[in-house]
Design a protein around this motif. Structure first.
Motif, short mmCIF file in Angstrom:
data_model
loop_
_atom_site.label_atom_id
_atom_site.label_comp_id
_atom_site.label_asym_id
_atom_site.label_seq_id
_atom_site.Cartn_x
_atom_site.Cartn_y
_atom_site.Cartn_z
N UNK A 110 35.58 54.39 55.28
CA UNK A 110 36.86 53.91 54.77
C UNK A 110 36.79 52.42 54.50
N UNK B 253 35.26 52.02 51.39
CA UNK B 253 36.20 52.35 50.32
C UNK B 253 37.16 51.19 50.10
N UNK B 254 37.71 50.70 51.29
CA UNK B 254 38.67 49.60 51.19
C UNK B 254 38.02 48.38 50.54
N UNK C 199 37.77 48.88 47.01
CA UNK C 199 39.06 48.69 46.35
C UNK C 199 39.35 47.20 46.20
N UNK D 92 37.05 45.64 43.77
CA UNK D 92 37.34 46.07 42.40
C UNK D 92 38.54 45.32 41.87
N UNK E 218 38.66 42.86 38.83
CA UNK E 218 39.58 43.03 37.72
C UNK E 218 40.23 41.70 37.39
N UNK F 64 38.18 38.49 29.96
CA UNK F 64 37.15 37.72 29.27
C UNK F 64 37.23 36.24 29.57
N UNK F 65 36.12 35.69 29.95
CA UNK F 65 36.07 34.27 30.25
C UNK F 65 36.19 33.49 28.95
N UNK G 23 45.69 51.73 43.63
CA UNK G 23 44.76 51.17 42.66
C UNK G 23 44.74 51.99 41.37
N UNK H 222 42.95 46.12 31.40
CA UNK H 222 42.40 44.79 31.12
C UNK H 222 43.08 44.12 29.95
N UNK I 196 45.96 40.02 28.43
CA UNK I 196 45.59 39.40 27.16
C UNK I 196 46.72 39.55 26.15
N UNK J 71 39.95 30.26 23.70
CA UNK J 71 40.02 31.68 24.04
C UNK J 71 39.41 32.49 22.91
N UNK K 109 38.32 35.35 22.73
CA UNK K 109 38.74 36.74 22.63
C UNK K 109 40.02 36.89 21.79
N UNK L 159 36.34 46.47 29.31
CA UNK L 159 35.42 45.53 28.73
C UNK L 159 33.97 45.99 28.80
#
Lengths: 124, 694
Positions: free
Chosen positions: A2, A5-6, A9, A12, A16, A21-22, B44, B53, B57, B112, B114, B146
């Motif tokens: 777990x 999993x945590x 999460x 993730x 995100x 996009x940088x 989630x 995503x 934007x 930017x 994008x 992405x």
């Protein structure tokens, strides 16, 4: 399990957050500049020189002499539209007009290419 | 007693309870944690669904649009955006994130990328509604995240193409050799043709049946064992810009190949007496007159169609050289070198010049090294050499004895889609597992992946290697319908001579290595497809007999082939009769019944030329114009037909595709006056053309 999993999460969601996009990291010539450089090589270098030095193969025959393009100060003193107009309508008697040969978007690319050539004047 | 019992009970009961409670607590916690985990997972999933995503934007783009002065209240798109291109069976959702790609720039998108518009003007030529995004950029158009959209997933066959590699997609619709705006593709395919990749691989666009290396049947007559040994060991050391790659042969292997090549009996040839020339000075004059450097380079200066000659004097045997100059195609039917119509004495003089002035200063060194290696490897046998020649497919490029060419390398047809899982990275375990990384390393160090690989090393410059990589990635076929493909661009370098005797002559003179007919052939010299409507017949005859320079700034000049009068006549007849343009006016149609310009209109044209238009910047005239970028017009009236001058002035780009002459927007009346003026500029009567008739 777990925890894994945590952790996943958490990671993730963090990823995100980080993922969007940088900011663009492009350096070097823009695509417009690249295409402009190709047009420059084709139509301009015979008079204005391969590096924009105003010293093309045909330059000695011209009066007035072709403009030196590798000069950032000159480039910054001219607006995009002024440069585009010079290419489109010609300048004086020596510089032909290209407005019927190149499409507006090609002239815009050429101006972008010209800007990049001009900025090279800063470097030795 | 009782208290003791109690004590015992109270002693043992809490211990039992504790154990129970501990057990319960563990279970509780596990339950709590797993339900927490489940909740988190659920949350989630929901979150991922409601905040994709592209969400932030799109909100950011909306804010930018709201404050953009030129936005005029435009609203940012919401939700997944997609472009569906039916004919290409393409669904691209890229614009869900790349919101500004197909729209004008919004102020303050700043860095930017994008959100910025697509750079350059490519979208005007390839509107997204017709071509989508992934037809050029690859990636996974349908994906909405992405990483997936950019195709950076294991086993996704087409990861996003970046930078110069986008050009790889141009080949889906354009011929590689002429793809506009794809310089890497053009350089890459030309490099692959020059280095004859098709000798071992099946390469799209290089399917012509042509051998690129010399015929080795007469190698024993042509040069020495020492030279062949040194060449085999390291071609680039013997010849700058050598096309032959480095096979990394050991001394023993090179000696075996030498033994094999020199064991092949040369085909019989007519006996020829040795010829005496008039010395190197006479040869030098002939060399320059014949314009050899249009194709050959001497110390790096000159053409690239034929080998560098700087060190040829220490390589070639004199009798072979004489025979070659007499008739190259009799020595090697596949050579592009034309037969110059030289006298025996002229042949001798050129041989004198090449032998004396083109010596290799390094010759002593390689001769000594080769001789000692050949002496050491006395046991090297022709049989071993033959096996090696077969192993390395020497016949892929050369004609040698009875050896047959074979495509021993993998096909390139679908190389751009080759699954990474099927690539053997072998000893190069540290390479990134991508197709591009593999191919780049393969070109750099072809045999480093495992033992027993045969591909030689090509020593490409970094730039050339990247161009070849772009081209290699372009080898795939999405089978787009003809409606989107660019028409009429296939294989432009493969010239097709006309039928009949004139075709024989065109083939023998290799005209189409430099000139093109109907868009097929070389690009070094003008396309001759419409020559019959362009030039005056007497000029053409004079030019073919004695070529002159039309453009002073050019280094490549028409060869002086010393054609016979009947040969000139044949070519003139063909070009004048068969190579005509539609809709070009005759002199009578242009100037009225007299068919000649009237002086008044010629004077008017002269003023337009020199005072109103920028013609003098590029052309020279007897009236003060000095430009030398375009052809010298001092005697243009003797060269060009007035109808063609008129036609070309109206629209130079249409009249001569590929010409850089700009459209100046000349009116028909002005074009007529200009044609009248230019028609009066004639060669002085002293050298007036006299037509050579067949």
């Amino acid at each position: 399990m777990i925890r894994a999993l945590l952790l996943t999460v958490a990671l993730a969601s963090a990823a995100c957050r980080a993922a969007p996009p940088s900011p663009g990291q492009r350096s070097g010539p823009t695509v417009a500049g690249l295409e402009g450089a190709a047009l420059y090589a084709r139509y301009c270098t015979s008079c204005h020189g391969a590096q924009g030095g105003g010293d093309g193969v045909n330059a000695p025959n011209l009066d007035p002499r072709p403009r030196l393009h590798r000069d950032p100060a000159w480039s910054r003193s001219r607006s995009d539209s002024a440069l585009a107009a010079a290419i489109r309508d010609g300048r004086g008697r020596a510089m032909p007009r290209f407005g019927r040969t190149l499409k507006p978007h090609e002239i815009a690319d050429l101006v972008a290419g010209l800007r990049e050539i001009a900025e090279k004047g800063n470097r030795p | 007693m009782a208290s003791a019992e109690e004590t015992t009970r109270t002693d043992s009961a809490p211990a039992h309870d504790d154990r129970e409670r501990r057990a319960l607590g563990w279970m509780d916690r596990l339950l709590a944690l797993s339900s927490l985990g489940l909740c988190a997972l659920f949350a989630y999933t929901v979150l991922a669904e409601v905040s994709p995503e592209w969400g932030p934007l799109q909100r950011e783009y909306g804010r930018l649009l709201a404050v953009d002065p030129s936005g005029k209240g435009a609203r940012a798109p919401r939700g997944i955006q997609q472009i569906h291109v039916q004919p290409l069976e393409l669904v691209d959702r890229c614009t869900s994130c790349h919101l500004g790609a197909d729209k004008p720039r919004v102020a303050s998108t700043g860095t930017r990328a994008v959100l910025a518009p697509h750079p350059g003007s490519m979208l005007e030529l390839h509107p997204p509604e017709r071509f989508g995004c992934s037809s050029c950029h690859d990636g996974q158009g349908r994906a909405t995240s992405r990483e997936k959209a950019h195709g950076r997933e294991a086993n996704w066959a087409e990861p996003l193409l970046l930078g110069r590699f986008v050009q790889a997609s141009c080949a889906q619709c354009h011929a590689r050799a002429s793809a506009p705006r794809a310089p890497d593709l053009r350089v890459g395919i030309a490099t692959m043709r020059r280095r004859n990749c098709a000798g071992c691989h099946v390469v799209p666009d290089l399917d012509e049946d042509r051998r690129f290396g010399p015929d080795l049947g007469r190698i024993a007559e042509k040069t020495s064992r020492d030279w062949v040994f040194a060449w085999l060991k390291r071609p680039a050391a013997q010849l700058a810009g050598a096309r032959m790659p480095d096979f990394g042969l050991s001394d023993r292997e090179a000696a075996s190949l030498v033994a094999f090549l020199f064991s092949v009996p040369p085909p019989p040839r007519p006996p020829a007496a040795p010829v005496a020339g008039k010395g190197a000075e006479a040869g030098r004059a002939l060399f320059s007159e014949s314009r050899c450097i249009t194709c050959h380079a001497v110390q790096g200066k000159g053409g690239t169609l034929a080998p560098e000659l700087a060190r040829v004097g220490s390589k070639l045997a004199r009798p072979w050289l004489e025979g070659w100059l007499r008739d190259p195609k009799a020595h090697d039917p596949a050579t592009i070198m034309p037969r110059f119509r030289l006298s025996e004495e002229q042949i001798g003089s050129i041989a004198d010049y090449l032998g004396e002035e083109f010596e290799d200063e390094d010759a002593e060194r390689w001769q000594r090294a080769a001789a000692s290696a050949l002496a050491r490897d006395r046991e090297a046998s022709a049989g071993d050499g033959r096996k090696l020649a077969l192993h390395y497919n020497c016949a892929g490029c050369h004609s040698i004895a009875d050896l047959r060419p074979a495509k021993i390398g993998p096909e390139h047809t679908e190389l751009g889609l080759k699954p990474v899982a099927r690539i053997d990275f072998g000893a190069k375990a540290s390479l990134p597992r991508t197709r591009l990384a593999y191919l780049r390393e393969k070109l750099r160090d072809p045999r480093g992946f495992s033992k027993g690989l045969r591909m030689p090393r090509f020593d490409l410059s970094e730039e050339a290697r990247e161009s070849v990589l772009v081209t290699l990635l372009s080898f795939k076929d999405r089978r787009y319908p003809a409606s989107v493909r660019a028409a009429g661009e296939r294989r432009p370098w493969h010239g097709r001579p006309p039928p009949g005797p004139v075709g024989e002559l065109v083939r023998e003179l290799s005209c189409l290595e430099c000139h093109a007919l109907d868009g097929r052939g070389g690009t070094l010299a003008p396309d001759l497809s419409l020559e019959g409507s362009q030039v005056e017949r007497p000029w053409l005859a004079r030019y073919l007999a004695q070529p002159t320079t039309l453009r002073p700034s050019l280094t490549e000049r028409m060869l002086q082939l010393r054609l016979r009068a009947d040969e000139v006549g044949l070519l003139v007849e063909y070009l004048v009769a068969a190579r005509r343009a539609d809709g070009v006016k005759s002199a009578r149609e242009l100037f009225g019944a007299a068919g000649a310009p009237d002086p008044e209109s010629a004077l008017h044209g002269r003023r337009i030329f020199h005072e109103r238009l920028s013609c003098p910047s590029c052309h020279a005239t007897p009236h003060g114009a000095r430009g030398y970028l375009g052809p010298d017009l001092s005697a243009v009236g003797s060269r060009l037909q007035p109808g063609w001058i008129y036609h070309q002035l109206l629209d130079p780009v249409r009249a001569r595709p590929g010409s850089i002459e700009p459209r100046l927007g000349v009116s028909p009346a002005d074009a007529r006056a200009l044609a009248a003026y230019l028609a009066t500029l004639r060669a002085p009567p002293a050298s007036a053309p006299t037509e050579t008739s067949p």
